[in-house]
Design an enzyme around this catalytic site. Sequence first.
Site, PDB file in Angstrom:
ATOM      1  N   ASP A 109       0.783  -1.245  -0.087  1.00 15.97           N
ATOM      2  CA  ASP A 109      -0.183   0.078  -0.050  1.00 15.97           C
ATOM      3  C   ASP A 109       0.923   1.305   0.028  1.00 15.97           C
ATOM      4  O   ASP A 109       0.586   2.366  -0.500  1.00 15.97           O
ATOM      5  CB  ASP A 109      -0.879   0.084   1.143  1.00 15.97           C
ATOM      6  CG  ASP A 109      -2.151  -0.897   1.043  1.00 15.97           C
ATOM      7  OD1 ASP A 109      -2.001  -1.736   0.225  1.00 15.97           O
ATOM      8  OD2 ASP A 109      -3.040  -0.958   1.591  1.00 15.97           O
ATOM      9  N   CYS A 123       1.004  -8.411   5.365  1.00 13.85           N
ATOM     10  CA  CYS A 123       0.680  -6.931   5.049  1.00 13.85           C
ATOM     11  C   CYS A 123      -0.733  -6.719   4.640  1.00 13.85           C
ATOM     12  O   CYS A 123      -1.599  -7.667   4.724  1.00 13.85           O
ATOM     13  CB  CYS A 123       1.633  -6.289   4.019  1.00 13.85           C
ATOM     14  SG  CYS A 123       3.187  -5.999   4.684  1.00 13.85           S
ATOM     15  N   ASP A 124      -1.226  -5.471   4.428  1.00 17.18           N
ATOM     16  CA  ASP A 124      -2.563  -4.948   4.710  1.00 17.18           C
ATOM     17  C   ASP A 124      -3.644  -5.723   4.266  1.00 17.18           C
ATOM     18  O   ASP A 124      -4.511  -6.059   4.972  1.00 17.18           O
ATOM     19  CB  ASP A 124      -2.525  -3.512   3.857  1.00 17.18           C
ATOM     20  CG  ASP A 124      -1.625  -2.494   4.543  1.00 17.18           C
ATOM     21  OD1 ASP A 124      -0.733  -2.868   5.261  1.00 17.18           O
ATOM     22  OD2 ASP A 124      -1.888  -1.329   4.431  1.00 17.18           O
ATOM     23  N   LYS A 125      -3.566  -5.957   2.849  1.00 18.43           N
ATOM     24  CA  LYS A 125      -5.007  -6.595   2.330  1.00 18.43           C
ATOM     25  C   LYS A 125      -4.824  -8.446   2.385  1.00 18.43           C
ATOM     26  O   LYS A 125      -5.648  -8.985   2.108  1.00 18.43           O
ATOM     27  CB  LYS A 125      -5.082  -6.401   1.067  1.00 18.43           C
ATOM     28  CG  LYS A 125      -5.363  -4.705   0.960  1.00 18.43           C
ATOM     29  CD  LYS A 125      -6.565  -4.279   2.155  1.00 18.43           C
ATOM     30  CE  LYS A 125      -6.407  -2.469   2.146  1.00 18.43           C
ATOM     31  NZ  LYS A 125      -5.276  -2.082   2.580  1.00 18.43           N
ATOM     32  N   CYS A 157       5.449  -2.576   8.350  1.00 15.64           N
ATOM     33  CA  CYS A 157       5.908  -1.119   8.914  1.00 15.64           C
ATOM     34  C   CYS A 157       5.691  -1.220  10.507  1.00 15.64           C
ATOM     35  O   CYS A 157       4.861  -1.729  11.110  1.00 15.64           O
ATOM     36  CB  CYS A 157       4.874   0.073   8.308  1.00 15.64           C
ATOM     37  SG  CYS A 157       5.352   0.036   6.472  1.00 15.64           S
ATOM     38  N   GLU A 170      -6.844   4.831   0.001  1.00  8.67           N
ATOM     39  CA  GLU A 170      -6.419   5.239   1.304  1.00  8.67           C
ATOM     40  C   GLU A 170      -5.960   6.775   1.040  1.00  8.67           C
ATOM     41  O   GLU A 170      -5.330   7.151  -0.043  1.00  8.67           O
ATOM     42  CB  GLU A 170      -5.243   4.464   1.798  1.00  8.67           C
ATOM     43  CG  GLU A 170      -5.598   3.139   2.391  1.00  8.67           C
ATOM     44  CD  GLU A 170      -4.421   2.182   2.835  1.00  8.67           C
ATOM     45  OE1 GLU A 170      -4.954   1.378   3.427  1.00  8.67           O
ATOM     46  OE2 GLU A 170      -3.328   2.666   2.664  1.00  8.67           O
ATOM     47  N   SER A 207      -4.800   5.042   5.753  1.00  7.76           N
ATOM     48  CA  SER A 207      -4.019   4.059   6.002  1.00  7.76           C
ATOM     49  C   SER A 207      -3.905   3.895   7.394  1.00  7.76           C
ATOM     50  O   SER A 207      -4.331   4.934   8.323  1.00  7.76           O
ATOM     51  CB  SER A 207      -2.525   4.514   5.798  1.00  7.76           C
ATOM     52  OG  SER A 207      -1.386   3.969   6.146  1.00  7.76           O
TER      53      SER A 207
END
EC number: 4.2.1.9
Length: 619
Positions: free
Chosen positions: A81, A122-124, A198, A494, A520
């Site tokens: 992202d 990570c995100d998704k 992150c 985002e 985010s």
Amino acid sequence: MPEYRSKTSTHGRNMAGARALWRATGVMETDFGKPIIAVANSFTQFVPGHVHLHNMGQLVAREIEKAGAIAKEFNTIAIDDGIAMGHSGMLYSLPSRDLIADSIEYMVNAHCADALVCISNCDKITPGMLIAAMRLNIPTIFVSGGPMEAGKVIGVANIQPERRLDLIDAMIESADDNVSNRQVEEVEQNACPTCGSCSGMFTANSMNCLTEALGLSLPGNGSYLATHVGRKELFLEAGRMIVEITKRYYEQNDETVLPRSIATKKAFENAMTMDIAMGGSTNTILHLLAVANEAGVDFKMADIDRLSRVVPCICKTAPNNHDYYMEDVHRAGGIFAILKELDKAGKLHTDVHTIHAPTLKDAIEKWDITNPENTRAIERFKAAPGGVRTTQAFSQNRMWKTLDLDREKGCIRDVAHAYSQDGGLAVLFGNIAERGCVVKTAGVDESILKFTGRARVFESQEDAVEGILGNQIVAGDIVIIRYEGPKGGPGMQEMLYPTSYLKSKGLGKACALLTDGRFSGGTSGLSIGHASPEAAEGGAIGLVHEGDTVEIDIPNRSIHLAISDEELAARRAEMEARGSKAWKPENRDRYVSAALRAYGAMATSADKGAVRDVAQIER
């Protein structure tokens, strides 16, 4: 007694061809009859949170084989992202969640696998895999790549004091005219020093922590640093445990190990409670709603609103508090230390199952680092950052000499000494967002919990960024970014750059931002997203005019467009009169591919988790 799914392709005379192909993948004669475990990896060289996962699938696979099963690895996609941020690439991020879920379903069902190990980070990727796990409902365990170490910078010419930092610092300082090119370069070079997700409580780490609270991953999954040699044991243990729970289900008819038996409504409430207590990413709301929908669990925005009013914020990390990062959460006992404090306050359902303990209560007691008898837990949570730039997993073995057991002023606090008695996330309702919108209150300064301002309306993120950088926004403004929802974007971008640039301009505590898009996990400030229904679905955010007054009242959970009901109705009638152009952005120049148009055509608003409108398929 359930029959092993894999027998469909490994037994019977008519499956001779399939067995021949299995043999060609390395399956031996003595292997037929063993359970087949699918290992869904998400390795990619595009994403720092996944760049070190290349060998993780085979690490887990070898342990599965030692435990008496067949392991077969495959890969899913993974989008970064942060790299996709600020341009058209962000349109693809949320839609990738569905592709990941679908790809796992396709691979597991096509090859009749009996169980599943999800290697995410990570995100998704984690939510996509969670959706797949609920859809398949076969024994599943999650193990993530782990967070990266926090960045560190001494300062220009060693004049400034040492400080820790992360990706968001690089974004903010790059747009601040008062920061020199040399300073920006130093931050950029040091913000992301290692592999891993992150370093703050952004979306990736929020979701990996939630898998612990849901009961689908091992203790430490969300906080154990990617670089630490001790994290290797999580992967090995996942390999052993998946075989154990697979045999418990198929050979002992133990349904308590299935994802839907673990991720009950009580478990979803536990996960959301933990997330609120940590001030996690608002994206977790979107994803938990989607996962619950797939699991057939009645978990809605109203439940999140209810929990947000009674759960205190007892852990505050970056981006909400730059004193602490995920490495500090780990040193303080990780997610189970937070769960312990919430349990002491009566905020959890501790009778739920987990994959690694009969009940959550048992797990909390076993992983309590304040109990000197729990030597395994104490050793696990002493894992420290190595302080060396690397993209290699398990590359350092540094240990803290002491743990953070300070529950009054430490990273994780007891409820009596909470950062705030009001939780870190909130749901607001009002005439501009009838089905709700969300805000990370842990990142909002107390001085602007109530805010009234002038609407500055933009119909794309790009236009908003141009307006902010062009100094069109002043103190007291509320930036409205619409037609960026799941359907309107499409893809629900985002808005990290707009919020970061507001801070760069010194407006972080002087302005607000409202959008039907999302944020985010790195976002902080008065940033309100997921306005539902979205503009493209007829939401009132699409009826806001330039210069309107918008009233935000977080303590009372309200957001209000200050016009009469009659005026709002008149604006709606005027919009509907536009016919085919109604509820669409004016003068937005954006290329949208066929794949994205297909996603948008079936997407629901954020209050439903931006899931597919299955009713369209069944017509």
